[in-house]
Design an enzyme around this catalytic site. Structure first.
Site: not given
Length: 244
Positions: A162, A166
């Site tokens: 994750y 980003k």
């Protein structure tokens, strides 16, 4: 009336962003992977008196779905004023650096490649706007600077899929903003902060209202507003700017 496409907008932060922008007079195309869920979200907003909203089916991890959404939207309008790449996933857990690479690929397909595919597919419509805006919804967990600071409150939250997805999205934001620097575009990465949503089993301290507020802020900035920047509700010091 200015137009907005928000991906992943049938619930949580995406839905609240749609609500706030619709209340400001924008016409919202509420993107949802499931058209049924999109219709339910639109019905909810219309019950609140916000009639300037319409569902559109779009799965950002599926290029065919993105292209179908682009074709559908192209039949309805000649230009798009705002694109908010909000759709994202956490991915399977655990996410150590040694996590199965398929877990990492799945997260990147949605959070990174999905945002790129949507942006590229709708860029021609955005170019027809007098003041196009792109907001890439990111996370403070994408900040390499903060991840290198042991005093940061989320320093120990190191996720192998994750967070890096980003970080990559932030880097793409910088490149895209640079390429569009001599145009009316404003392109920014915006982190709504650690918000209590279904995404994290409602564990965050922030509210969806505040999360949507910062997204809406940078989706509607004027001609003198920033571009190629990273803003966050979790930023320290004055202003919203977060270090890369």
């Amino acid at each position: 009336m200015k137009t907005v496409l928000i991906t992943g907008a049938n619930r949580s932060i995406g839905l609240e962003t749609a609500r706030q922008l619709a209340a400001q007079g924008y016409f919202i195309y509420l993107g949802s992977r499931s058209l049924e869920n999109g219709n339910e979200a639109v019905a909810q907003l219309k019950a609140e008196g916000l009639t300037n909203v319409e569902p559109i089916q779009i799965d950002v991890a599926d290029l065919t779905s993105i292209q179908a959404a682009r074709a559908e939207l192209g039949q309805k309008l000649d230009s798009l004023d705002v694109l908010i790449n909000n759709a994202g996933i956490n991915g399977a857990m655990p996410q150590a650096a040694t996590a199965d690479t398929q877990i990492i690929r799945d997260v990147f397909d949605t959070n990174f490649f999905g945002a790129i595919n949507v942006t590229q597919s709708f860029l021609d419509l955005l170019r027809q706007s007098e003041a196009p805006r792109i907001v890439n919804v990111t996370s403070g967990l994408g900040s390499l600077t903060m991840h290198s600071d042991p005093s940061w409150k989320y320093y120990a939250v190191k996720l192998g899929a994750y967070g890096p997805s980003k970080t990559a999205l932030n880097a793409y934001t910088v490149v895209l903003a640079y390429e569009l620097r001599d145009t009316p575009f404003k392109v920014n990465a915006v982190d709504p902060g650690y918000t209590a949503t279904d995404f994290n089993q409602h564990s965050g301290p922030g509210t969806v209202e505040d999360a949507a507020k910062i997204i809406a802020k940078y989706a509607t900035i004027g001609a003198d507003g920033p571009t190629g920047k990273f803003f966050s509700n979790d930023a320290d010091g004055e202003g919203d700017e977060m270090p890369w």
